[in-house]
Design a protein around this motif. Sequence first.
Motif, PDB file in Angstrom:
ATOM      1  N   GLN A   1       0.830  -1.203   0.000  1.00  0.00           N
ATOM      2  CA  GLN A   1       0.000   0.000   0.000  1.00  0.00           C
ATOM      3  C   GLN A   1       0.867   1.257   0.000  1.00  0.00           C
ATOM      4  O   GLN A   1       0.596   2.212  -0.745  1.00  0.00           O
ATOM      5  CB  GLN A   1      -0.926   0.010   1.214  1.00  0.00           C
ATOM      6  CG  GLN A   1      -1.790   1.276   1.306  1.00  0.00           C
ATOM      7  CD  GLN A   1      -2.680   1.280   2.539  1.00  0.00           C
ATOM      8  OE1 GLN A   1      -2.930   0.230   3.146  1.00  0.00           O
ATOM      9  NE2 GLN A   1      -3.144   2.443   2.933  1.00  0.00           N
ATOM     10  N   ASN A   2       1.917   1.242   0.815  1.00  0.00           N
ATOM     11  CA  ASN A   2       2.794   2.408   0.881  1.00  0.00           C
ATOM     12  C   ASN A   2       3.630   2.580  -0.382  1.00  0.00           C
ATOM     13  O   ASN A   2       3.909   3.706  -0.794  1.00  0.00           O
ATOM     14  CB  ASN A   2       3.691   2.314   2.118  1.00  0.00           C
ATOM     15  CG  ASN A   2       2.973   2.751   3.375  1.00  0.00           C
ATOM     16  OD1 ASN A   2       2.973   3.928   3.727  1.00  0.00           O
ATOM     17  ND2 ASN A   2       2.318   1.821   4.039  1.00  0.00           N
ATOM     18  N   LEU A   3       4.023   1.482  -1.020  1.00  0.00           N
ATOM     19  CA  LEU A   3       4.725   1.583  -2.299  1.00  0.00           C
ATOM     20  C   LEU A   3       3.802   2.164  -3.364  1.00  0.00           C
ATOM     21  O   LEU A   3       4.205   3.011  -4.172  1.00  0.00           O
ATOM     22  CB  LEU A   3       5.227   0.207  -2.742  1.00  0.00           C
ATOM     23  CG  LEU A   3       6.335  -0.440  -1.921  1.00  0.00           C
ATOM     24  CD1 LEU A   3       6.702  -1.802  -2.505  1.00  0.00           C
ATOM     25  CD2 LEU A   3       7.571   0.454  -1.854  1.00  0.00           C
TER      26      LEU A   3
ATOM     27  N   LYS B   1      16.193   6.270  -1.006  1.00  0.00           N
ATOM     28  CA  LYS B   1      15.773   6.705   0.331  1.00  0.00           C
ATOM     29  C   LYS B   1      14.249   6.721   0.437  1.00  0.00           C
ATOM     30  O   LYS B   1      13.687   6.319   1.457  1.00  0.00           O
ATOM     31  CB  LYS B   1      16.331   8.091   0.631  1.00  0.00           C
ATOM     32  CG  LYS B   1      17.833   8.129   0.798  1.00  0.00           C
ATOM     33  CD  LYS B   1      18.323   9.562   0.989  1.00  0.00           C
ATOM     34  CE  LYS B   1      19.842   9.630   1.046  1.00  0.00           C
ATOM     35  NZ  LYS B   1      20.323  11.031   1.168  1.00  0.00           N
ATOM     36  N   ALA B   2      13.586   7.206  -0.625  1.00  0.00           N
ATOM     37  CA  ALA B   2      12.128   7.264  -0.618  1.00  0.00           C
ATOM     38  C   ALA B   2      11.522   5.867  -0.566  1.00  0.00           C
ATOM     39  O   ALA B   2      10.537   5.623   0.140  1.00  0.00           O
ATOM     40  CB  ALA B   2      11.626   8.018  -1.853  1.00  0.00           C
ATOM     41  N   LEU B   3      12.114   4.944  -1.301  1.00  0.00           N
ATOM     42  CA  LEU B   3      11.658   3.551  -1.277  1.00  0.00           C
ATOM     43  C   LEU B   3      11.802   2.960   0.121  1.00  0.00           C
ATOM     44  O   LEU B   3      10.882   2.326   0.643  1.00  0.00           O
ATOM     45  CB  LEU B   3      12.487   2.717  -2.260  1.00  0.00           C
ATOM     46  CG  LEU B   3      11.945   2.475  -3.655  1.00  0.00           C
ATOM     47  CD1 LEU B   3      13.013   1.780  -4.492  1.00  0.00           C
ATOM     48  CD2 LEU B   3      10.670   1.653  -3.630  1.00  0.00           C
ATOM     49  N   ALA B   4      12.970   3.173   0.712  1.00  0.00           N
ATOM     50  CA  ALA B   4      13.218   2.651   2.052  1.00  0.00           C
ATOM     51  C   ALA B   4      12.216   3.217   3.046  1.00  0.00           C
ATOM     52  O   ALA B   4      11.717   2.497   3.922  1.00  0.00           O
ATOM     53  CB  ALA B   4      14.651   2.984   2.483  1.00  0.00           C
ATOM     54  N   TYR B   5      11.900   4.484   2.901  1.00  0.00           N
ATOM     55  CA  TYR B   5      10.957   5.115   3.828  1.00  0.00           C
ATOM     56  C   TYR B   5       9.549   4.554   3.646  1.00  0.00           C
ATOM     57  O   TYR B   5       8.827   4.332   4.619  1.00  0.00           O
ATOM     58  CB  TYR B   5      10.954   6.625   3.604  1.00  0.00           C
ATOM     59  CG  TYR B   5      10.202   7.377   4.681  1.00  0.00           C
ATOM     60  CD1 TYR B   5      10.521   7.222   6.024  1.00  0.00           C
ATOM     61  CD2 TYR B   5       9.179   8.262   4.344  1.00  0.00           C
ATOM     62  CE1 TYR B   5       9.840   7.910   7.010  1.00  0.00           C
ATOM     63  CE2 TYR B   5       8.488   8.961   5.326  1.00  0.00           C
ATOM     64  CZ  TYR B   5       8.827   8.777   6.661  1.00  0.00           C
ATOM     65  OH  TYR B   5       8.151   9.454   7.637  1.00  0.00           O
ATOM     66  N   ALA B   6       9.152   4.284   2.400  1.00  0.00           N
ATOM     67  CA  ALA B   6       7.837   3.689   2.143  1.00  0.00           C
ATOM     68  C   ALA B   6       7.756   2.287   2.742  1.00  0.00           C
ATOM     69  O   ALA B   6       6.737   1.913   3.345  1.00  0.00           O
ATOM     70  CB  ALA B   6       7.566   3.651   0.639  1.00  0.00           C
ATOM     71  N   ILE B   7       8.820   1.513   2.597  1.00  0.00           N
ATOM     72  CA  ILE B   7       8.853   0.163   3.172  1.00  0.00           C
ATOM     73  C   ILE B   7       8.784   0.253   4.694  1.00  0.00           C
ATOM     74  O   ILE B   7       8.050  -0.497   5.351  1.00  0.00           O
ATOM     75  CB  ILE B   7      10.131  -0.578   2.732  1.00  0.00           C
ATOM     76  CG1 ILE B   7      10.105  -0.812   1.218  1.00  0.00           C
ATOM     77  CG2 ILE B   7      10.273  -1.914   3.470  1.00  0.00           C
ATOM     78  CD1 ILE B   7      11.439  -1.268   0.633  1.00  0.00           C
ATOM     79  N   PHE B   8       9.549   1.176   5.249  1.00  0.00           N
ATOM     80  CA  PHE B   8       9.559   1.395   6.707  1.00  0.00           C
ATOM     81  C   PHE B   8       8.156   1.748   7.218  1.00  0.00           C
ATOM     82  O   PHE B   8       7.674   1.172   8.199  1.00  0.00           O
ATOM     83  CB  PHE B   8      10.548   2.506   7.047  1.00  0.00           C
ATOM     84  CG  PHE B   8      10.393   3.071   8.429  1.00  0.00           C
ATOM     85  CD1 PHE B   8      10.820   2.373   9.541  1.00  0.00           C
ATOM     86  CD2 PHE B   8       9.796   4.312   8.608  1.00  0.00           C
ATOM     87  CE1 PHE B   8      10.665   2.895  10.825  1.00  0.00           C
ATOM     88  CE2 PHE B   8       9.633   4.833   9.875  1.00  0.00           C
ATOM     89  CZ  PHE B   8      10.064   4.132  10.992  1.00  0.00           C
ATOM     90  N   LYS B   9       7.505   2.688   6.559  1.00  0.00           N
ATOM     91  CA  LYS B   9       6.155   3.089   6.985  1.00  0.00           C
ATOM     92  C   LYS B   9       5.185   1.911   6.961  1.00  0.00           C
ATOM     93  O   LYS B   9       4.374   1.739   7.876  1.00  0.00           O
ATOM     94  CB  LYS B   9       5.638   4.221   6.100  1.00  0.00           C
ATOM     95  CG  LYS B   9       6.262   5.562   6.348  1.00  0.00           C
ATOM     96  CD  LYS B   9       5.452   6.687   5.711  1.00  0.00           C
ATOM     97  CE  LYS B   9       5.367   6.531   4.212  1.00  0.00           C
ATOM     98  NZ  LYS B   9       4.564   7.613   3.595  1.00  0.00           N
ATOM     99  N   GLY B  10       5.262   1.121   5.911  1.00  0.00           N
ATOM    100  CA  GLY B  10       4.380  -0.027   5.804  1.00  0.00           C
ATOM    101  C   GLY B  10       4.628  -1.055   6.897  1.00  0.00           C
ATOM    102  O   GLY B  10       3.700  -1.637   7.450  1.00  0.00           O
ATOM    103  N   ALA B  11       5.917  -1.259   7.231  1.00  0.00           N
ATOM    104  CA  ALA B  11       6.279  -2.223   8.265  1.00  0.00           C
ATOM    105  C   ALA B  11       5.801  -1.776   9.635  1.00  0.00           C
ATOM    106  O   ALA B  11       5.265  -2.573  10.420  1.00  0.00           O
ATOM    107  CB  ALA B  11       7.799  -2.435   8.271  1.00  0.00           C
TER     108      ALA B  11
END
Length: 229
Positions: free
Chosen positions: A161-163, A214-224
């Motif tokens: 969802q965040n991606l 960095k943006a990808l990592a942050y989206a993955i982080f938010k989803g987790a």
Amino acid sequence: MKLFIIKKSLLIIVCAVIVGGAVFGICAGAISTSATHDGVRTVVIDAGHGGIDAGVLGINTKTKESEINLYIAKYLRGYFADAGFNAVLTRSTQGGLYGTSTKGFKMRDMKKRKQIIEENKADMVISIHQNFCPIPSRRGGTVFFDKDSQSGKTLAESIQQNLNEMKECVKQNSPLAGDFYMLKCTQNPSVLVECGFLSNGEDEALLVSAEYQKALAYAIFKGAVAFYS
């Protein structure tokens, strides 16, 4: 200003986890079979490939998948660490985990990653990869989960969802069940994130960019983190 916004967002997300802590304690059996360690959850972040195993290559730049995986994994570790998680990388260099590059190196590499996951009693595992397809029009990130893991599926849905909400997203993908070794290294939620297609020139241009990594990592982080809250 951008750094302040990111730090503020991290604080908001962590607060959501704290508020949801009581619910997590009641429903832990439905979400994760692992107890937290001194009140801190451990996330093992796996940068796929490494060493002589480069993974796939960018269609234009010939950038190694293994390099991009590690960059994103390190950014992701930073976000988790800043939020108070115990964040562990399976590999922190461009080298592989197989020892000598003799016959059977790939399985030795996989077993070492599993060992790291088990030794750290991971509450969550996120494996980072890049995709490749003979059809060059294929784009976007896809999150995979083990078909026998409901918690893995829920985690995959949250990250997907965040991606999909990223401004660069051109196609709304759905999480998929996958038969990957890294999804079977723990009973706790585990996902494999194919961040994009190195076989697509537009995806590749994004994936080799530090800003997008960095943006990808942050989206993955938010989803987790949203999974826990």
